[in-house]
Design a protein around this motif. Structure first.
Motif, PDB file in Angstrom:
ATOM      1  N   ARG A  52       0.839  -1.211   0.000  1.00 31.09           N
ATOM      2  CA  ARG A  52       0.000   0.000   0.000  1.00 31.09           C
ATOM      3  C   ARG A  52       0.870   1.255   0.000  1.00 31.09           C
ATOM      4  NH1 ARG A  52      -2.316   2.729   4.855  1.00 31.09           N
ATOM      5  NH2 ARG A  52      -2.527   4.888   4.158  1.00 31.09           N
ATOM      6  N   CYS A  56       0.451   3.262  -3.260  1.00 29.93           N
ATOM      7  CA  CYS A  56      -0.627   4.228  -3.014  1.00 29.93           C
ATOM      8  C   CYS A  56      -0.184   5.407  -2.157  1.00 29.93           C
ATOM      9  CB  CYS A  56      -1.808   3.539  -2.331  1.00 29.93           C
ATOM     10  SG  CYS A  56      -2.565   2.203  -3.272  1.00 29.93           S
ATOM     11  N   VAL A  60      -4.782   8.754   3.280  1.00 25.77           N
ATOM     12  CA  VAL A  60      -6.019   7.992   3.423  1.00 25.77           C
ATOM     13  C   VAL A  60      -7.168   8.840   2.892  1.00 25.77           C
ATOM     14  CG1 VAL A  60      -7.631   6.926   5.047  1.00 25.77           C
ATOM     15  CG2 VAL A  60      -5.159   6.707   5.404  1.00 25.77           C
ATOM     16  N   ASN A 301      -6.435   1.912   2.610  1.00 23.45           N
ATOM     17  CA  ASN A 301      -6.018   3.311   2.459  1.00 23.45           C
ATOM     18  C   ASN A 301      -7.199   4.263   2.235  1.00 23.45           C
ATOM     19  OD1 ASN A 301      -6.407   2.327  -0.223  1.00 23.45           O
ATOM     20  ND2 ASN A 301      -5.091   3.942  -1.032  1.00 23.45           N
ATOM     21  N   MET A 328      -1.157   9.005   9.498  1.00 20.53           N
ATOM     22  CA  MET A 328      -1.630   8.810   8.130  1.00 20.53           C
ATOM     23  C   MET A 328      -2.409  10.048   7.707  1.00 20.53           C
ATOM     24  SD  MET A 328      -2.854   4.844   8.108  1.00 20.53           S
ATOM     25  CE  MET A 328      -1.672   3.514   8.386  1.00 20.53           C
TER      26      MET A 328
END
Length: 337
Positions: A52, A56, A60, A301, A328
């Motif tokens: 992730r 990515c 989030v 995510n 995050m």
């Protein structure tokens, strides 16, 4: 990389490929992951998190949802208390445009970049399309947020109308593997859902498509579902865990175990390394607070904050605080356009 005895050399090599090249696992490889024992779970989640982060990034995506039209749906989705065919306690109701705008405003205050308007219907009629158009126009006049819709199966003309309204992303879940779908829904087909998704993609809207795990499917069918989603290449996959609803045909099923749910999260991340993978309904029942934390560190995510359509979620503030604790960052609006 995985080093435990539970991992075969072939699976270890495949997972190395996912991390290094962003090429997702095949259906058979996903099944190997789903069959890993509990003592391999921490290692698996660590790998999924690394994938992730690699493909990515740390951000989030936060989304809120609201039901424009609740209950009274003519379809027989066996997991859904909004079906008018079951003796479930959800009453039919509509929101007006000011309520939609206020819901979007409250969603935006959480830092969310996506607001999804949902309706419990087979597909939208003229009244619903008019209500959606008025709601979207009013929201866009007052609030800076992406608008998504989930209105069931669409005609080509309706797809064009939604695209012209400025709908950013359309959600239409395949729900489960093609082979398991007739056990979950009989009033329409998996292929009909796929056709709507094809039309959405052709119209230039982002495709949001996931489903529900824990509906009596086998591990093989769960792996099949991951492979079918990978073939669709959706922009987002919302991953729900069955929260059995009283009065529905699936109301007596046992909720999925926490370890199985986390294995599924990691397996879907390894099948879909570049996709927005969103925690959705049922995570509170299946995983609880500790499990939600492990999922966010195991491939997830994106999250839906607040309540779902017919079940309660975690308070939005709890999820936002958890993201801060895990360092995050919430994805900014300009990063989702």
């Amino acid at each position: 990389m995985p080093s435990g005895a539970a991992w075969s050399d072939e699976l270890r090599a495949a997972c190395s490929q996912v991390l290094a090249q962003g090429v997702g696992l095949s259906e058979s490889q996903v099944l190997e992951v789903l069959r890993l024992p509990d003592n391999a779970l921490d290692e698996l989640l660590g790998l999924a998190h690394a994938v992730r982060m690699r493909w990515c990034g740390p951000e989030v995506e936060v989304e809120g949802i609201v039901s424009l039209k609740t209950g009274g749906c003519p379809e027989d989705c066996h997991f859904c208390s909004q079906s008018g065919l079951f003796a479930s306690p959800v009453r039919s109701a509509w929101l007006d445009v000011p309520m939609l705008v206020e819901a979007a405003r409250q969603t935006a205050k959480t830092g969310a970049t996506e607001f999804c308007i949902v309706a419990a219907v087979r597909g939208p009629d003229e009244r619903l399309m008019s209500q959606v158009a008025a709601g979207i126009a009013a929201i866009k006049d007052e609030i800076d947020i992406n608008i998504a819709c989930s209105l069931g199966m669409l005609t080509p003309d309706q797809v064009g109308e939604l695209a012209a309204m400025g709908v950013h992303r359309y959600n239409h879940n395949l729900e489960t593997a093609r082979s398991h779908f007739p056990n979950a829904v009989t009033t329409h087909t998996w292929e009909e859902r796929w056709e709507t998704l094809r039309l959405v993609r052709e119209a230039g809207m982002e495709v949001c498509c996931g489903g529900i795990v824990g509906m009596g499917e086998s591990p093989e069918q769960r792996a099949e579902f991951a492979g079918q989603l990978a073939a669709l290449t959706p922009d987002e996959v919302p991953l729900n865990f069955l929260n059995p609803r009283p009065g529905t045909p699936f109301g007596e099923l046992e909720p999925m175990s926490g370890p199985d749910a986390l294995r599924t999260v990691a397996a879907f991340r390894l099948a879909l390394p570049r996709t927005v993978l969103r925690f959705a309904g049922g995570r509170e029942l299946t995983l609880g607070d500790l499990g939600a934390r492990r999922g966010l560190l195991g491939g997830i995510n994106a999250v839906i904050v607040g309540n779902y359509l017919t079940t309660l979620g975690r308070p939005a503030e709890s999820d936002i605080d958890l993201l801060g604790e895990l360092q995050m960052p919430i994805k900014a609006l300009n990063e989702t356009l």
